[in-house]
Design a protein around this motif. Sequence first.
Motif, PDB file in Angstrom:
ATOM      1  N   ALA A   1     121.887  60.566  -4.099  1.00  0.00           N
ATOM      2  CA  ALA A   1     120.874  61.341  -3.381  1.00  0.00           C
ATOM      3  C   ALA A   1     120.142  60.371  -2.472  1.00  0.00           C
ATOM      4  O   ALA A   1     120.124  59.171  -2.724  1.00  0.00           O
ATOM      5  CB  ALA A   1     119.898  61.983  -4.352  1.00  0.00           C
ATOM      6  N   ASN A   2     119.569  60.893  -1.399  1.00  0.00           N
ATOM      7  CA  ASN A   2     118.708  60.044  -0.579  1.00  0.00           C
ATOM      8  C   ASN A   2     117.520  60.866  -0.118  1.00  0.00           C
ATOM      9  O   ASN A   2     117.591  62.086  -0.025  1.00  0.00           O
ATOM     10  CB  ASN A   2     119.475  59.355   0.565  1.00  0.00           C
TER      11      ASN A   2
ATOM     12  N   ASN B   1     110.468  60.830   3.813  1.00  0.00           N
ATOM     13  CA  ASN B   1     109.375  61.685   4.307  1.00  0.00           C
ATOM     14  C   ASN B   1     109.246  63.005   3.548  1.00  0.00           C
ATOM     15  O   ASN B   1     109.044  64.056   4.145  1.00  0.00           O
ATOM     16  CB  ASN B   1     109.540  61.953   5.797  1.00  0.00           C
ATOM     17  N   GLY B   2     109.386  62.961   2.232  1.00  0.00           N
ATOM     18  CA  GLY B   2     109.218  64.168   1.427  1.00  0.00           C
ATOM     19  C   GLY B   2     110.419  65.084   1.373  1.00  0.00           C
ATOM     20  O   GLY B   2     110.374  66.121   0.718  1.00  0.00           O
ATOM     21  N   ALA B   3     111.486  64.744   2.076  1.00  0.00           N
ATOM     22  CA  ALA B   3     112.713  65.542   2.050  1.00  0.00           C
ATOM     23  C   ALA B   3     113.795  64.746   1.330  1.00  0.00           C
ATOM     24  O   ALA B   3     113.775  63.510   1.333  1.00  0.00           O
ATOM     25  CB  ALA B   3     113.174  65.870   3.462  1.00  0.00           C
ATOM     26  N   SER B   4     114.711  65.444   0.713  1.00  0.00           N
ATOM     27  CA  SER B   4     115.829  64.763   0.063  1.00  0.00           C
ATOM     28  C   SER B   4     117.081  65.609   0.184  1.00  0.00           C
ATOM     29  O   SER B   4     117.019  66.815   0.452  1.00  0.00           O
ATOM     30  CB  SER B   4     115.519  64.475  -1.410  1.00  0.00           C
ATOM     31  N   ILE B   5     118.221  64.940   0.007  1.00  0.00           N
ATOM     32  CA  ILE B   5     119.491  65.642  -0.053  1.00  0.00           C
ATOM     33  C   ILE B   5     120.232  65.079  -1.257  1.00  0.00           C
ATOM     34  O   ILE B   5     120.336  63.867  -1.432  1.00  0.00           O
ATOM     35  CB  ILE B   5     120.304  65.555   1.259  1.00  0.00           C
ATOM     36  N   VAL B   6     120.686  65.981  -2.123  1.00  0.00           N
ATOM     37  CA  VAL B   6     121.256  65.626  -3.420  1.00  0.00           C
ATOM     38  C   VAL B   6     122.684  66.139  -3.489  1.00  0.00           C
ATOM     39  O   VAL B   6     122.934  67.323  -3.251  1.00  0.00           O
ATOM     40  CB  VAL B   6     120.429  66.253  -4.566  1.00  0.00           C
ATOM     41  N   TRP B   7     123.613  65.245  -3.835  1.00  0.00           N
ATOM     42  CA  TRP B   7     124.999  65.653  -4.028  1.00  0.00           C
ATOM     43  C   TRP B   7     125.055  66.609  -5.220  1.00  0.00           C
ATOM     44  O   TRP B   7     124.482  66.339  -6.274  1.00  0.00           O
ATOM     45  CB  TRP B   7     125.861  64.416  -4.314  1.00  0.00           C
TER      46      TRP B   7
END
Length: 179
Positions: free
Chosen positions: A61-62, A65-71
Motif C-alpha cells: 500500500a502507499n 496527503n491523507g489518501a492511500s491505495i491498497v492492493w
Amino acid sequence: MARLIEKTPCEALLPVTCGALSLREVVGDRITSVAPFRGQATKLAAALKKLGLSWPEPNSANAKNGASIVWTGRDQAFLIGADPDSLAGHAALTDQSDGWARIRLEGPGAADVLARLVPVDLRGFEPGQALRSQLGHMMMVLTAPAPGAFEIMVFRSMATTAVHELHHAMKAFAARSAV
C-alpha cells in the motif's frame, strides 16, 4: 414514510481498550475499488501520480496527503480518502464506502493479538505492506498505517463479529501478559 438513521458499522461497539491496547473505528474516508481497464495502466499510473500515489505492488500500500491505495487482489486496489474522478476512463471504479468496516488495533502486542486470529506471521509487518487474509473465519484486508498499528477492513456485515473476536483476543492477550 420510514426515516433512516445513518450509523457507522461499529457504532456502539467501539472504542474498547485492554491495558495498553486499543481498538477503534476508522470512519469518514471514501473507499473506491479500482480495477484498471486493459491497456490503460500507463494512463492510470499518470492519474494516480497526480494524487501523489502509485499503483500498489502485490501485498503493498502507499499513502500521501491523507489518501492511500491498497492492493486488494490481482488487478484490483482500494483507493481510500481520495476523489477517484481523475481515474475515470482508465479503470472500473466502484464506491465501496458503505460496504466495509475499518478498525484500527494499536499498542504493544497488537501483532500478538492478531496472531490468535490471522494465519499469517505479522511480526515485522510494517507500513507500506498490505495483505488479504482471514480474521478468524472472515475475509479481511490488513494494512499497517504506523509501526505497532494495524488497520483491519472487514465486510460491514461482519463488523460485530470482528469486534467481538478482536476484543476477545485482546482480553486473552492481556490476561496472558499479566501472568
